[in-house]
Design an enzyme around this catalytic site. Structure first.
Site, PDB file in Angstrom:
ATOM      1  N   ARG A 186      -8.720 -10.392   1.326  1.00  0.00           N
ATOM      2  CA  ARG A 186      -7.321 -10.418   1.751  1.00  0.00           C
ATOM      3  C   ARG A 186      -7.158 -11.132   3.095  1.00  0.00           C
ATOM      4  O   ARG A 186      -6.111 -11.664   3.394  1.00  0.00           O
ATOM      5  CB  ARG A 186      -6.809  -8.981   1.943  1.00  0.00           C
ATOM      6  CG  ARG A 186      -6.667  -8.167   0.718  1.00  0.00           C
ATOM      7  CD  ARG A 186      -6.473  -6.696   1.060  1.00  0.00           C
ATOM      8  NE  ARG A 186      -5.412  -6.439   2.012  1.00  0.00           N
ATOM      9  CZ  ARG A 186      -4.114  -6.420   1.718  1.00  0.00           C
ATOM     10  NH1 ARG A 186      -3.744  -6.620   0.483  1.00  0.00           N
ATOM     11  NH2 ARG A 186      -3.212  -6.192   2.641  1.00  0.00           N
ATOM     12  N   ARG A 190     -10.312 -18.869   9.013  1.00  0.00           N
ATOM     13  CA  ARG A 190      -9.927 -20.268   9.246  1.00  0.00           C
ATOM     14  C   ARG A 190     -10.596 -20.818  10.502  1.00  0.00           C
ATOM     15  O   ARG A 190     -10.946 -20.058  11.411  1.00  0.00           O
ATOM     16  CB  ARG A 190      -8.410 -20.427   9.275  1.00  0.00           C
ATOM     17  CG  ARG A 190      -7.640 -19.606  10.239  1.00  0.00           C
ATOM     18  CD  ARG A 190      -6.165 -20.048  10.247  1.00  0.00           C
ATOM     19  NE  ARG A 190      -5.338 -19.293   9.318  1.00  0.00           N
ATOM     20  CZ  ARG A 190      -4.629 -18.206   9.653  1.00  0.00           C
ATOM     21  NH1 ARG A 190      -4.665 -17.742  10.892  1.00  0.00           N
ATOM     22  NH2 ARG A 190      -3.884 -17.587   8.766  1.00  0.00           N
ATOM     23  N   ARG A 263      -6.440   6.657  -1.223  1.00  0.00           N
ATOM     24  CA  ARG A 263      -6.690   6.923   0.187  1.00  0.00           C
ATOM     25  C   ARG A 263      -5.346   7.216   0.843  1.00  0.00           C
ATOM     26  O   ARG A 263      -4.340   6.562   0.539  1.00  0.00           O
ATOM     27  CB  ARG A 263      -7.342   5.694   0.819  1.00  0.00           C
ATOM     28  CG  ARG A 263      -7.925   5.941   2.192  1.00  0.00           C
ATOM     29  CD  ARG A 263      -9.205   6.727   2.128  1.00  0.00           C
ATOM     30  NE  ARG A 263      -9.821   6.811   3.453  1.00  0.00           N
ATOM     31  CZ  ARG A 263     -10.548   7.841   3.850  1.00  0.00           C
ATOM     32  NH1 ARG A 263     -10.782   8.863   3.044  1.00  0.00           N
ATOM     33  NH2 ARG A 263     -11.093   7.832   5.050  1.00  0.00           N
ATOM     34  N   ARG A 294      -5.847   2.133  13.675  1.00  0.00           N
ATOM     35  CA  ARG A 294      -4.858   1.243  14.278  1.00  0.00           C
ATOM     36  C   ARG A 294      -3.959   2.019  15.218  1.00  0.00           C
ATOM     37  O   ARG A 294      -3.676   3.194  14.977  1.00  0.00           O
ATOM     38  CB  ARG A 294      -3.936   0.635  13.211  1.00  0.00           C
ATOM     39  CG  ARG A 294      -4.581  -0.425  12.375  1.00  0.00           C
ATOM     40  CD  ARG A 294      -3.558  -1.155  11.523  1.00  0.00           C
ATOM     41  NE  ARG A 294      -3.387  -0.517  10.250  1.00  0.00           N
ATOM     42  CZ  ARG A 294      -3.391  -1.154   9.070  1.00  0.00           C
ATOM     43  NH1 ARG A 294      -3.543  -2.457   9.023  1.00  0.00           N
ATOM     44  NH2 ARG A 294      -3.217  -0.492   7.956  1.00  0.00           N
ATOM     45  N   TYR A 364      -3.792  -2.829  -5.347  1.00  0.00           N
ATOM     46  CA  TYR A 364      -3.576  -2.993  -3.905  1.00  0.00           C
ATOM     47  C   TYR A 364      -2.620  -4.161  -3.712  1.00  0.00           C
ATOM     48  O   TYR A 364      -3.045  -5.296  -3.541  1.00  0.00           O
ATOM     49  CB  TYR A 364      -4.935  -3.268  -3.268  1.00  0.00           C
ATOM     50  CG  TYR A 364      -5.030  -3.244  -1.762  1.00  0.00           C
ATOM     51  CD1 TYR A 364      -3.934  -3.135  -0.934  1.00  0.00           C
ATOM     52  CD2 TYR A 364      -6.282  -3.335  -1.167  1.00  0.00           C
ATOM     53  CE1 TYR A 364      -4.078  -3.125   0.439  1.00  0.00           C
ATOM     54  CE2 TYR A 364      -6.444  -3.317   0.193  1.00  0.00           C
ATOM     55  CZ  TYR A 364      -5.334  -3.217   0.997  1.00  0.00           C
ATOM     56  OH  TYR A 364      -5.493  -3.213   2.355  1.00  0.00           O
ATOM     57  N   ASP A 366       0.614  -6.116  -1.841  1.00  0.00           N
ATOM     58  CA  ASP A 366       1.482  -6.227  -0.673  1.00  0.00           C
ATOM     59  C   ASP A 366       2.941  -6.178  -1.123  1.00  0.00           C
ATOM     60  O   ASP A 366       3.247  -6.317  -2.301  1.00  0.00           O
ATOM     61  CB  ASP A 366       1.213  -7.546   0.047  1.00  0.00           C
ATOM     62  CG  ASP A 366      -0.074  -7.493   0.837  1.00  0.00           C
ATOM     63  OD1 ASP A 366      -0.586  -6.390   1.071  1.00  0.00           O
ATOM     64  OD2 ASP A 366      -0.582  -8.571   1.209  1.00  0.00           O
TER      65      ASP A 366
END
Ligand code: UDP
Length: 395
Positions: A186, A190, A263, A294, A364, A366
């Protein structure tokens, strides 16, 4: 009418009395709300129910201290699908927020996603060629079969140990070698100095918060909150011939094929007497301690709009999904996928129930993927419901 639409209509149950609604939509998150809006736009009458006391599912935001707090964790909308972007922009104007989290490891801050800034911070390299050579010298060269091997193959051991290993253990409660490889794919990798966490064409946060976006999306649509579909299924099924179910698919089938693993997350929200506490919307914690993954400082999602003199900071703790905890992430291990396949087979025998969204599809996804999936499914379902013999048309 197409043969697919014909088959769908023939699969709908015949109810004792004409139902008051065309569709019963279970769950007022992004999948359910998108489906409801498109149904209403097509001239049908949906009823949306949700067991919670608010709309918006996990996208829900609430105002605290004049700040839109993402009550269930950071939600940053991004997409490369023009239809999806135009659809969500019907209901809110989006700001130009670009997600650029920082990651704390061993007392040092690193840039995410993995890019030239990260490589410079880790190895002091300055050019893409130097960064590629450093990764090449420590890459896993086999065919990756799990998250650990996939990460080692993409970015090598230094980044894996510094930024991935412990974060992933905390996030999923499993060793990365037990997790599927796709999870780490995901994240962009770069070789430019670009800290944008996403590669998509469009990105932003709805000005005024997600809750207002949902209010606008659901305008003119009946929504009943605090209703537990699974606890009162037989009565609710009489309200429409077609059900859109966005909850956990294993709960729908009373866990008869086994429990699917999810989860969960717990959040601690603090109001802090500081105008700017951490200097960024998202900081990731990549060491074994603290237990949270986070911290979110919500006002930075809206740098222009949030003029509050204090700030709201949220710590996010991953945890097992037991004792009524809210499921957030499907744990797509091989064993869970096998259980899910059995539920999918059972779902196919129920053509009048549309299973959609992260929990129902056990995927999963988005936000933009959820909207896209709902748009695609709604297109065929609504075409069938609005076609054919007008006497059989839904309300
Ligand atoms: N990840 C990591 N370190 C980080 C951020 C992410 O190891 O600092 C890994 C971790 O395995 C996580 C996955 O990348 O589950 C996907 O991260 P993402 O930020 O996309 O997760 P989400 O925002 O959906 O929770």
């Amino acid at each position: 009418m197409t043969s697919q639409a014909q088959r769908f209509l023939e699969g709908l149950p015949v109810l004792a009395a004409p139902p008051p609604y065309a569709l019963l939509i279970v769950g007022c998150g992004l999948y359910g709300a998108t489906f409801a809006r498109l149904a209403a736009d097509a001239g049908l009458r949906p009823l949306v129910i949700d067991q919670r006391q608010h709309i918006g599912g996990n996208c829900y935001t609430e105002e605290r201290e004049k700040i839109h707090v993402h009550a269930y964790g950071a939600h940053i909308f991004h997409t490369s699908n023009r239809h999806v972007w135009e659809f969500v922009n019907r209901f809110a104007e989006f700001n130009n927020y670009i997600n650029s989290p920082k990651a704390l490891s061993g007392g040092k801050l690193y840039s995410l996603p993995f890019n030239m800034n990260t490589f410079h911070e880790l190895w002091q390299v300055r050019t893409p060629a130097e960064a590629r050579a450093t990764i090449e010298a420590q890459r896993y060269l086999g065919d990756p079969t799990n998250l650990e091997e996939q990460a080692l193959s993409l970015v090598g051991r230094d980044i894996y140990e510094t930024l991935i290993h412990h974060y992933t253990r905390k996030q999923w409660g499993k060793d990365p070698s037990e997790l599927p490889a796709f999870i780490i794919k995901r994240l962009p990798l770069r070789f430019t100095y670009d800290n944008n966490y996403f590669n998509d064409r469009w990105q932003g946060i709805p000005i005024g918060g997600y809750t207002r976006l949902f209010q606008n999306m659901l305008e003119g649509i009946e929504v009943r909150l605090g209703i537990d579909y699974l606890a009162d299924r037989s009565a609710l099924d009489g309200l429409a011939r077609c059900v859109v179910f966005t909850g956990c698919i294993d709960a729908f089938f009373n866990h008869e094929e086994g429990h699917l693993e999810y989860r969960s997350l717990a959040f601690e929200h603090d109001v802090i007497a500081s105008e700017n506490h951490q200097g960024n919307a998202v900081i990731n914690y990549c060491d074994p301690e603290p237990a949270y993954t986070r911290t979110i400082e919500h006002k930075h999602f809206d740098p222009v709009g949030s003029r509050s003199e204090v700030t709201v900071v949220t710590r996010e703790y991953p945890q097992p999904c037991r004792d009524g905890a809210i499921p957030y992430y499907p744990v797509n291990s091989d064993a869970n996928q096998a259980i899910h396949r059995r539920y999918r087979e059972r779902a196919e025998a129920l053509p009048h129930v549309i299973f959609g969204g992260r929990l129902s599809e056990y995927r999963y996804m988005d936000m933009h993927v959820v909207v896209e999936a709902a748009m695609n499914r709604a297109r065929s379902v609504l075409a069938a419901l609005t076609s054919g013999d007008p006497r059989r048309r839904s309300p």
